[in-house]
Motif scaffolding. Sequence first.
Motif, PDB file in Angstrom:
ATOM      1  N   TYR A   1       0.636  -1.388  -0.196  1.00 29.14           N
ATOM      2  CA  TYR A   1      -0.304  -0.177   0.206  1.00 29.14           C
ATOM      3  C   TYR A   1       0.845   0.852   0.179  1.00 29.14           C
ATOM      4  CZ  TYR A   1       1.530  -0.197   4.934  1.00 29.14           C
ATOM      5  OH  TYR A   1       1.517   0.060   6.257  1.00 29.14           O
ATOM      6  N   VAL A   2       0.322   2.625  -0.539  1.00 27.73           N
ATOM      7  CA  VAL A   2       0.877   3.450   0.161  1.00 27.73           C
ATOM      8  C   VAL A   2       0.227   4.662   0.575  1.00 27.73           C
ATOM      9  CG1 VAL A   2       1.436   5.504  -2.025  1.00 27.73           C
ATOM     10  CG2 VAL A   2       2.127   3.209  -2.828  1.00 27.73           C
ATOM     11  N   ARG A   3       0.396   5.207   0.872  1.00 34.01           N
ATOM     12  CA  ARG A   3      -0.489   7.038   2.202  1.00 34.01           C
ATOM     13  C   ARG A   3      -0.068   8.101   1.763  1.00 34.01           C
ATOM     14  NH1 ARG A   3       0.104   3.165   7.545  1.00 34.01           N
ATOM     15  NH2 ARG A   3      -1.751   2.252   6.777  1.00 34.01           N
ATOM     16  N   ARG A   4      -1.163   8.960   1.659  1.00 33.37           N
ATOM     17  CA  ARG A   4      -1.134   9.938   0.669  1.00 33.37           C
ATOM     18  C   ARG A   4      -1.738  11.020   2.186  1.00 33.37           C
ATOM     19  NH1 ARG A   4      -3.787  11.997  -4.384  1.00 33.37           N
ATOM     20  NH2 ARG A   4      -3.121  14.065  -4.400  1.00 33.37           N
ATOM     21  N   PHE A   5      -0.949  12.010   2.390  1.00 39.47           N
ATOM     22  CA  PHE A   5      -1.385  12.739   3.809  1.00 39.47           C
ATOM     23  C   PHE A   5      -2.062  13.857   3.134  1.00 39.47           C
ATOM     24  CE2 PHE A   5       0.770   9.874   6.033  1.00 39.47           C
ATOM     25  CZ  PHE A   5       0.002   9.297   7.388  1.00 39.47           C
ATOM     26  N   ILE A   6      -3.016  14.407   3.233  1.00 37.05           N
ATOM     27  CA  ILE A   6      -3.661  15.886   2.612  1.00 37.05           C
ATOM     28  C   ILE A   6      -4.505  16.665   3.096  1.00 37.05           C
ATOM     29  CG2 ILE A   6      -3.753  14.597   0.086  1.00 37.05           C
ATOM     30  CD1 ILE A   6      -6.987  14.693   0.028  1.00 37.05           C
ATOM     31  N   PHE A   7      -3.728  18.277   2.883  1.00 35.63           N
ATOM     32  CA  PHE A   7      -4.816  18.982   3.669  1.00 35.63           C
ATOM     33  C   PHE A   7      -6.895  19.725   3.102  1.00 35.63           C
ATOM     34  CE2 PHE A   7      -0.443  18.947   6.049  1.00 35.63           C
ATOM     35  CZ  PHE A   7      -1.510  18.624   7.266  1.00 35.63           C
ATOM     36  N   ILE A   8      -7.792  19.340   3.575  1.00 32.61           N
ATOM     37  CA  ILE A   8      -8.036  19.736   2.585  1.00 32.61           C
ATOM     38  C   ILE A   8      -9.421  19.912   3.302  1.00 32.61           C
ATOM     39  CG2 ILE A   8      -9.580  17.902   2.491  1.00 32.61           C
ATOM     40  CD1 ILE A   8      -9.343  17.975  -0.695  1.00 32.61           C
ATOM     41  N   GLU A   9     -10.990  20.565   2.747  1.00 29.94           N
ATOM     42  CA  GLU A   9     -11.570  21.135   4.123  1.00 29.94           C
ATOM     43  C   GLU A   9     -12.813  19.986   4.749  1.00 29.94           C
ATOM     44  OE1 GLU A   9     -11.869  24.254   4.910  1.00 29.94           O
ATOM     45  OE2 GLU A   9     -10.612  25.283   3.412  1.00 29.94           O
ATOM     46  N   SER A  10     -12.745  19.051   4.065  1.00 25.08           N
ATOM     47  CA  SER A  10     -13.385  18.485   4.329  1.00 25.08           C
ATOM     48  C   SER A  10     -13.707  16.971   3.808  1.00 25.08           C
ATOM     49  CB  SER A  10     -14.834  18.760   3.961  1.00 25.08           C
ATOM     50  OG  SER A  10     -15.027  18.049   2.670  1.00 25.08           O
ATOM     51  N   GLN A  11     -13.539  15.889   4.717  1.00 19.16           N
ATOM     52  CA  GLN A  11     -13.764  14.281   3.922  1.00 19.16           C
ATOM     53  C   GLN A  11     -14.532  14.500   2.290  1.00 19.16           C
ATOM     54  OE1 GLN A  11     -14.003  11.288   6.125  1.00 19.16           O
ATOM     55  NE2 GLN A  11     -14.347   9.503   4.059  1.00 19.16           N
ATOM     56  N   GLN A  12     -16.007  15.576   1.730  1.00 19.09           N
ATOM     57  CA  GLN A  12     -16.194  15.134   0.958  1.00 19.09           C
ATOM     58  C   GLN A  12     -15.566  15.375  -0.092  1.00 19.09           C
ATOM     59  OE1 GLN A  12     -17.771  16.441   3.763  1.00 19.09           O
ATOM     60  NE2 GLN A  12     -19.424  15.297   3.923  1.00 19.09           N
ATOM     61  N   GLU A  13     -14.789  16.216   0.248  1.00 16.73           N
ATOM     62  CA  GLU A  13     -13.337  17.251  -0.651  1.00 16.73           C
ATOM     63  C   GLU A  13     -12.439  16.405  -0.740  1.00 16.73           C
ATOM     64  OE1 GLU A  13     -14.136  19.957  -2.557  1.00 16.73           O
ATOM     65  OE2 GLU A  13     -15.882  20.284  -1.918  1.00 16.73           O
ATOM     66  N   ALA A  14     -12.560  15.280   0.391  1.00 14.69           N
ATOM     67  CA  ALA A  14     -10.453  13.991   0.034  1.00 14.69           C
ATOM     68  C   ALA A  14     -11.802  12.996  -1.652  1.00 14.69           C
ATOM     69  CB  ALA A  14     -10.752  14.032   1.175  1.00 14.69           C
ATOM     70  N   GLU A  15     -12.751  12.457  -0.705  1.00 17.02           N
ATOM     71  CA  GLU A  15     -13.604  12.030  -1.269  1.00 17.02           C
ATOM     72  C   GLU A  15     -13.723  12.430  -3.042  1.00 17.02           C
ATOM     73  OE1 GLU A  15     -17.409  10.887  -0.246  1.00 17.02           O
ATOM     74  OE2 GLU A  15     -16.162  10.044   2.254  1.00 17.02           O
ATOM     75  N   LYS A  16     -14.185  13.171  -2.766  1.00 17.02           N
ATOM     76  CA  LYS A  16     -14.106  14.542  -4.891  1.00 17.02           C
ATOM     77  C   LYS A  16     -12.843  13.924  -5.206  1.00 17.02           C
ATOM     78  CE  LYS A  16     -15.855  18.448  -6.608  1.00 17.02           C
ATOM     79  NZ  LYS A  16     -16.680  19.523  -6.410  1.00 17.02           N
ATOM     80  N   LEU A  17     -11.778  14.330  -4.309  1.00 15.16           N
ATOM     81  CA  LEU A  17     -10.196  14.774  -5.036  1.00 15.16           C
ATOM     82  C   LEU A  17     -10.224  12.945  -5.616  1.00 15.16           C
ATOM     83  CD1 LEU A  17      -7.640  15.697  -5.379  1.00 15.16           C
ATOM     84  CD2 LEU A  17      -6.910  14.439  -3.089  1.00 15.16           C
ATOM     85  N   VAL A  18     -10.189  11.586  -4.818  1.00 12.57           N
ATOM     86  CA  VAL A  18      -9.989  10.742  -4.952  1.00 12.57           C
ATOM     87  C   VAL A  18     -11.180  10.393  -6.032  1.00 12.57           C
ATOM     88  CG1 VAL A  18     -10.089   8.082  -3.788  1.00 12.57           C
ATOM     89  CG2 VAL A  18      -8.916   9.620  -2.708  1.00 12.57           C
ATOM     90  N   LYS A  19     -12.125  10.472  -6.623  1.00 16.67           N
ATOM     91  CA  LYS A  19     -12.911  10.363  -7.395  1.00 16.67           C
ATOM     92  C   LYS A  19     -12.098  10.748  -8.300  1.00 16.67           C
ATOM     93  CE  LYS A  19     -17.014   9.808  -4.584  1.00 16.67           C
ATOM     94  NZ  LYS A  19     -18.558  10.002  -4.033  1.00 16.67           N
ATOM     95  N   ASN A  20     -12.090  11.670  -8.503  1.00 15.16           N
ATOM     96  CA  ASN A  20     -11.150  12.325  -9.807  1.00 15.16           C
ATOM     97  C   ASN A  20      -9.975  11.650  -9.994  1.00 15.16           C
ATOM     98  OD1 ASN A  20     -13.884  14.078 -10.459  1.00 15.16           O
ATOM     99  ND2 ASN A  20     -12.898  16.352  -8.948  1.00 15.16           N
ATOM    100  N   GLY A  21      -9.481  10.722  -9.205  1.00 18.63           N
ATOM    101  CA  GLY A  21      -7.984  10.582  -9.858  1.00 18.63           C
ATOM    102  C   GLY A  21      -8.670   9.058 -10.966  1.00 18.63           C
ATOM    103  N   ARG A  22      -9.366   9.080 -10.367  1.00 20.36           N
ATOM    104  CA  ARG A  22     -10.513   7.029 -10.535  1.00 20.36           C
ATOM    105  C   ARG A  22      -9.177   6.655 -12.173  1.00 20.36           C
ATOM    106  NH1 ARG A  22     -16.255   5.845  -8.264  1.00 20.36           N
ATOM    107  NH2 ARG A  22     -15.366   5.970  -6.601  1.00 20.36           N
ATOM    108  N   ASP A  23      -8.661   5.815 -12.421  1.00 15.61           N
ATOM    109  CA  ASP A  23      -8.152   4.841 -13.850  1.00 15.61           C
ATOM    110  C   ASP A  23      -7.497   6.436 -14.168  1.00 15.61           C
ATOM    111  OD1 ASP A  23      -9.857   2.655 -13.487  1.00 15.61           O
ATOM    112  OD2 ASP A  23     -11.483   3.619 -14.776  1.00 15.61           O
ATOM    113  N   GLN A  24      -6.206   7.074 -13.271  1.00 12.75           N
ATOM    114  CA  GLN A  24      -5.732   8.236 -13.848  1.00 12.75           C
ATOM    115  C   GLN A  24      -4.270   7.688 -13.024  1.00 12.75           C
ATOM    116  OE1 GLN A  24      -6.628  12.128 -13.907  1.00 12.75           O
ATOM    117  NE2 GLN A  24      -9.432  11.045 -14.033  1.00 12.75           N
TER     118      GLN A  24
END
Length: 77
Positions: free
Chosen positions: A15-38
């Motif tokens: 596994y690989v871990r990444r730490f990010i600073f962002i406003e909310s859990q929803q924004e973090a989920e959005k970031l992950v979803k936008n990176g799908r299959d890329q």
Amino acid sequence: MKEFKITYFFDEVHYVRRFIFIESQQEAEKLVKNGRDQYISFTDSRGIYHELHTKHVRVIQIAEYHRIDKSTKEKDT
């Protein structure tokens, strides 16, 4: 800003871990979803560069992270 830990699991041991600073859990989920299959890339806190294709990731976990400042913690004597 809140800190979130994103863990990309490739199998039971790798596994690989990444730490990010962002406003909310929803924004973090959005970031992950936008990176799908890329390809995504980031540098971790140790200065190690990571580049991975999210297509090869089997599980992604997102959790708010509460960092403990070990430099101010008093030592037990």
